[in-house]
Scaffold this motif. Structure first.
Motif, PDB file in Angstrom:
ATOM      1  N   MET A   1       0.909  -1.228  -0.036  1.00  0.00           N
ATOM      2  CA  MET A   1      -0.103   0.080   0.042  1.00  0.00           C
ATOM      3  C   MET A   1       1.010   1.308  -0.049  1.00  0.00           C
ATOM      4  SD  MET A   1      -3.273  -0.717  -0.086  1.00  0.00           S
ATOM      5  CE  MET A   1      -4.172   0.662   0.545  1.00  0.00           C
ATOM      6  N   TYR A   2       0.329   2.328  -0.403  1.00  0.00           N
ATOM      7  CA  TYR A   2       1.102   3.670  -0.415  1.00  0.00           C
ATOM      8  C   TYR A   2       0.229   4.592   0.488  1.00  0.00           C
ATOM      9  CZ  TYR A   2       2.673   1.688  -4.968  1.00  0.00           C
ATOM     10  OH  TYR A   2       3.105   0.557  -5.690  1.00  0.00           O
ATOM     11  N   THR A   3       1.056   5.643   0.927  1.00  0.00           N
ATOM     12  CA  THR A   3       0.765   6.694   1.818  1.00  0.00           C
ATOM     13  C   THR A   3       1.134   7.960   1.288  1.00  0.00           C
ATOM     14  OG1 THR A   3       2.379   6.675   3.350  1.00  0.00           O
ATOM     15  CG2 THR A   3       0.447   5.242   3.906  1.00  0.00           C
ATOM     16  N   ILE A   4       0.746   8.954   1.403  1.00  0.00           N
ATOM     17  CA  ILE A   4       1.378  10.406   1.144  1.00  0.00           C
ATOM     18  C   ILE A   4       1.954  11.167   2.349  1.00  0.00           C
ATOM     19  CG2 ILE A   4       0.684  12.704   0.071  1.00  0.00           C
ATOM     20  CD1 ILE A   4      -1.191  11.113  -1.681  1.00  0.00           C
ATOM     21  N   GLY A   5       3.246  11.378   2.160  1.00  0.00           N
ATOM     22  CA  GLY A   5       3.780  12.251   3.398  1.00  0.00           C
ATOM     23  C   GLY A   5       3.642  13.617   2.905  1.00  0.00           C
ATOM     24  N   ILE A   6       3.193  14.826   3.900  1.00  0.00           N
ATOM     25  CA  ILE A   6       3.334  16.089   3.752  1.00  0.00           C
ATOM     26  C   ILE A   6       4.012  16.791   4.808  1.00  0.00           C
ATOM     27  CG2 ILE A   6       1.838  18.304   3.485  1.00  0.00           C
ATOM     28  CD1 ILE A   6      -0.288  16.380   2.684  1.00  0.00           C
ATOM     29  N   ASP A   7       5.217  17.532   4.381  1.00  0.00           N
ATOM     30  CA  ASP A   7       5.965  18.133   5.199  1.00  0.00           C
ATOM     31  C   ASP A   7       5.913  19.861   5.079  1.00  0.00           C
ATOM     32  OD1 ASP A   7       8.036  18.900   6.940  1.00  0.00           O
ATOM     33  OD2 ASP A   7       9.729  18.033   6.039  1.00  0.00           O
ATOM     34  N   ILE A   8       5.240  20.406   5.886  1.00  0.00           N
ATOM     35  CA  ILE A   8       4.870  21.978   5.667  1.00  0.00           C
ATOM     36  C   ILE A   8       5.920  22.620   6.599  1.00  0.00           C
ATOM     37  CG2 ILE A   8       3.217  23.707   6.101  1.00  0.00           C
ATOM     38  CD1 ILE A   8       1.169  21.584   5.906  1.00  0.00           C
ATOM     39  N   GLY A   9       6.901  23.361   5.842  1.00  0.00           N
ATOM     40  CA  GLY A   9       7.908  24.217   6.405  1.00  0.00           C
ATOM     41  C   GLY A   9       7.683  25.863   6.216  1.00  0.00           C
ATOM     42  N   GLY A  10       8.424  26.638   7.181  1.00  0.00           N
ATOM     43  CA  GLY A  10       8.275  28.114   6.921  1.00  0.00           C
ATOM     44  C   GLY A  10       8.708  28.721   5.643  1.00  0.00           C
ATOM     45  N   THR A  11       9.743  27.683   4.706  1.00  0.00           N
ATOM     46  CA  THR A  11      10.195  27.965   3.655  1.00  0.00           C
ATOM     47  C   THR A  11       9.501  27.305   2.316  1.00  0.00           C
ATOM     48  OG1 THR A  11      12.182  28.479   4.515  1.00  0.00           O
ATOM     49  CG2 THR A  11      12.125  28.080   2.100  1.00  0.00           C
ATOM     50  N   ASN A  12       9.534  25.742   2.668  1.00  0.00           N
ATOM     51  CA  ASN A  12       8.937  24.905   1.414  1.00  0.00           C
ATOM     52  C   ASN A  12       7.892  23.895   1.988  1.00  0.00           C
ATOM     53  OD1 ASN A  12      10.608  25.880  -0.566  1.00  0.00           O
ATOM     54  ND2 ASN A  12      12.240  24.784   0.118  1.00  0.00           N
ATOM     55  N   THR A  13       7.015  23.709   1.146  1.00  0.00           N
ATOM     56  CA  THR A  13       5.971  22.549   1.474  1.00  0.00           C
ATOM     57  C   THR A  13       6.772  21.496   0.512  1.00  0.00           C
ATOM     58  OG1 THR A  13       4.175  23.950   2.192  1.00  0.00           O
ATOM     59  CG2 THR A  13       3.612  21.756   1.459  1.00  0.00           C
ATOM     60  N   ILE A  18       4.989   7.474  -0.740  1.00  0.00           N
ATOM     61  CA  ILE A  18       5.523   6.600  -0.028  1.00  0.00           C
ATOM     62  C   ILE A  18       5.268   5.211   0.102  1.00  0.00           C
ATOM     63  CG2 ILE A  18       6.652   6.304   2.217  1.00  0.00           C
ATOM     64  CD1 ILE A  18       6.511   9.521   2.625  1.00  0.00           C
ATOM     65  N   SER A  19       6.213   4.279   0.142  1.00  0.00           N
ATOM     66  CA  SER A  19       5.839   2.824   0.205  1.00  0.00           C
ATOM     67  C   SER A  19       6.738   2.284   1.168  1.00  0.00           C
ATOM     68  CB  SER A  19       5.585   2.234  -1.149  1.00  0.00           C
ATOM     69  OG  SER A  19       5.197   0.828  -0.765  1.00  0.00           O
ATOM     70  N   LYS A  20       6.560   1.608   2.188  1.00  0.00           N
ATOM     71  CA  LYS A  20       7.803   0.730   2.907  1.00  0.00           C
ATOM     72  C   LYS A  20       8.747   1.876   3.347  1.00  0.00           C
ATOM     73  CE  LYS A  20       6.435  -3.559   0.817  1.00  0.00           C
ATOM     74  NZ  LYS A  20       6.886  -4.412   0.074  1.00  0.00           N
ATOM     75  N   ASN A  21       8.362   3.059   3.802  1.00  0.00           N
ATOM     76  CA  ASN A  21       9.207   3.928   4.017  1.00  0.00           C
ATOM     77  C   ASN A  21      10.374   4.557   3.018  1.00  0.00           C
ATOM     78  OD1 ASN A  21       8.087   4.099   6.877  1.00  0.00           O
ATOM     79  ND2 ASN A  21       9.652   2.284   7.381  1.00  0.00           N
ATOM     80  N   GLU A  22       9.845   4.233   1.999  1.00  0.00           N
ATOM     81  CA  GLU A  22      10.860   4.697   0.735  1.00  0.00           C
ATOM     82  C   GLU A  22       9.974   5.875  -0.152  1.00  0.00           C
ATOM     83  OE1 GLU A  22      12.882   2.758  -3.177  1.00  0.00           O
ATOM     84  OE2 GLU A  22      11.917   1.573  -1.658  1.00  0.00           O
ATOM     85  N   ILE A  59      -3.063   9.905   4.494  1.00  0.00           N
ATOM     86  CA  ILE A  59      -2.012  11.075   4.319  1.00  0.00           C
ATOM     87  C   ILE A  59      -1.612  11.500   5.698  1.00  0.00           C
ATOM     88  CG2 ILE A  59      -2.055  13.485   3.599  1.00  0.00           C
ATOM     89  CD1 ILE A  59      -4.355  12.634   1.651  1.00  0.00           C
ATOM     90  N   GLY A  60      -0.372  11.635   5.698  1.00  0.00           N
ATOM     91  CA  GLY A  60       0.232  12.251   7.165  1.00  0.00           C
ATOM     92  C   GLY A  60       0.943  13.305   7.008  1.00  0.00           C
ATOM     93  N   ILE A  61       0.681  14.422   7.999  1.00  0.00           N
ATOM     94  CA  ILE A  61       1.276  15.638   7.758  1.00  0.00           C
ATOM     95  C   ILE A  61       2.145  16.277   9.078  1.00  0.00           C
ATOM     96  CG2 ILE A  61       0.480  18.361   7.525  1.00  0.00           C
ATOM     97  CD1 ILE A  61      -2.393  17.293   6.905  1.00  0.00           C
ATOM     98  N   ILE A 290       2.935   7.582   9.807  1.00  0.00           N
ATOM     99  CA  ILE A 290       1.889   7.947  10.734  1.00  0.00           C
ATOM    100  C   ILE A 290       0.516   7.568  10.095  1.00  0.00           C
ATOM    101  CG2 ILE A 290       2.922   9.526  12.242  1.00  0.00           C
ATOM    102  CD1 ILE A 290       1.304  11.711  10.943  1.00  0.00           C
ATOM    103  N   ALA A 291       0.327   7.489   8.506  1.00  0.00           N
ATOM    104  CA  ALA A 291      -0.809   7.487   7.740  1.00  0.00           C
ATOM    105  C   ALA A 291      -1.129   5.798   7.563  1.00  0.00           C
ATOM    106  CB  ALA A 291      -1.072   8.131   6.419  1.00  0.00           C
TER     107      ALA A 291
END
Length: 297
Positions: A1-13, A18-22, A59-61, A290-291
């Motif tokens: 299975m696949y998940t989507i990771g979102i990393d929100i920062g003050g400069t870039n999003t 992601i699959s199996k932590n890759e 989805i994990g943020i 986390i998703a």
């Protein structure tokens, strides 16, 4: 299975499949710090394009705090002035129909550190010492949040009563004394001609006594804070990250020695403090994890 990771920062999003932590695909765009809704629309465009290719589990943020993790709300992060009281989880889950989760970026970094270790520890304490100071704690593969979702908000703990403070922090708070911002602001308050935190460390190397005193106070206060956290949480390993320690790695051994002097004697031989081995994608990997159904069992 696949998940989507979102990393929100003050400069870039950043958004990744992601699959199996890759990480299989990654997209980066400049964060709209003044308009949370426009930024979320950009995220959703990427999420929908990925969802057309594969089946997404969730989805994990990862987002800077302060967050209300119970209400799943971004409260008022200093670097995201237009995101006050923003319910990003509700917006994304409503638009995609997918389970969506959010965690403080320091919690996510702690989880990513845990995932990187081949022989998983029982518990891991993480601190990032950079412009500010953040922390996260993972026990048996799960992030520890506390009763109200505010566990590990260590930036405001008092480590040097009566010492310098800035902003709304307690006098002698950990972030006021030991963070990059704290060191820089103290240097300015003492009249040093510096443009950033690095300049303070450079002055120390050149023998400037005032700079040396500021950094000595910062390291000692950090050791007090870490020793206190270790005695409360009893982690198997403590991992440090952030530009201040990554650029001044001599601090790691210094901290370990000082922490051992400050903890109860039965803990001395059990102290393990190491430098992070994360790369720039750890926030995405942790967010994706986390998703997963595995994490949410």
């Amino acid at each position: 299975m696949y998940t989507i990771g979102i990393d929100i920062g003050g400069t870039n999003t950043r958004v990744a499949l992601i699959s199996k932590n890759e990480i299989l695909e990654k997209y980066v765009f400049s964060t709209n710090i003044n308009n949370s809704y426009e930024n979320t629309n950009e995220i959703l465009k990427i999420v929908k394009s990925l969802a057309e290719k594969v089946e997404i589990e969730g989805i994990g943020i990862s987002c800077p705090g302060p967050l209300d993790l119970i209400a799943k709300t971004i409260l008022n992060p200093p670097n995201l002035p237009g995101w006050k009281n923003y319910k990003i989880v509700e917006e994304i889950s409503k638009a995609t129909g997918l389970p969506t989760y959010i965690e403080n970026d320091a919690n996510i970094a702690a989880l990513a550190e845990y995932l990187l270790i081949k022989e998983k520890p029982i518990s891991l304490q993480f601190l990032t010492i950079s412009t500010g100071i953040g922390a996260g704690f993972v026990h048996q593969g799960k992030i520890y949040r506390g009763a109200h979702g505010f566990a590990q908000e260590v930036f405001n703990i008092v480590v040097k009563p009566g010492a310098y403070s800035y902003g709304n922090y307690n006098s002698g708070a950990l972030e006021s004394v030991s963070s990059g911002s704290g060191i820089y602001k103290q240097a300015l308050a003492r009249g040093l001609q510096v443009g950033n935190t690095k300049d303070v460390f450079d002055l120390r190397e050149k023998g400037n006594e005032e700079a040396a005193e500021i950094i000595e106070e910062a390291v000692e206060a950090l050791a007090v804070g870490i020793a206190s956290i270790i005695q409360i949480m009893d982690p198997e390993i403590t991992v440090l990250s952030g530009s201040l320690v990554l650029n001044n790695q001599w601090i790691i051994n210094e901290l370990e020695n000082r922490v051992k002097e400050k903890v109860h004697q039965d803990l001395k031989d059990k102290i393990s403090i190491k430098l992070s081995e994360q790369n720039g994608d750890s926030g995405l990997i942790g967010a994706g994890y986390i998703a997963t159904a595995e994490y949410n069992l």
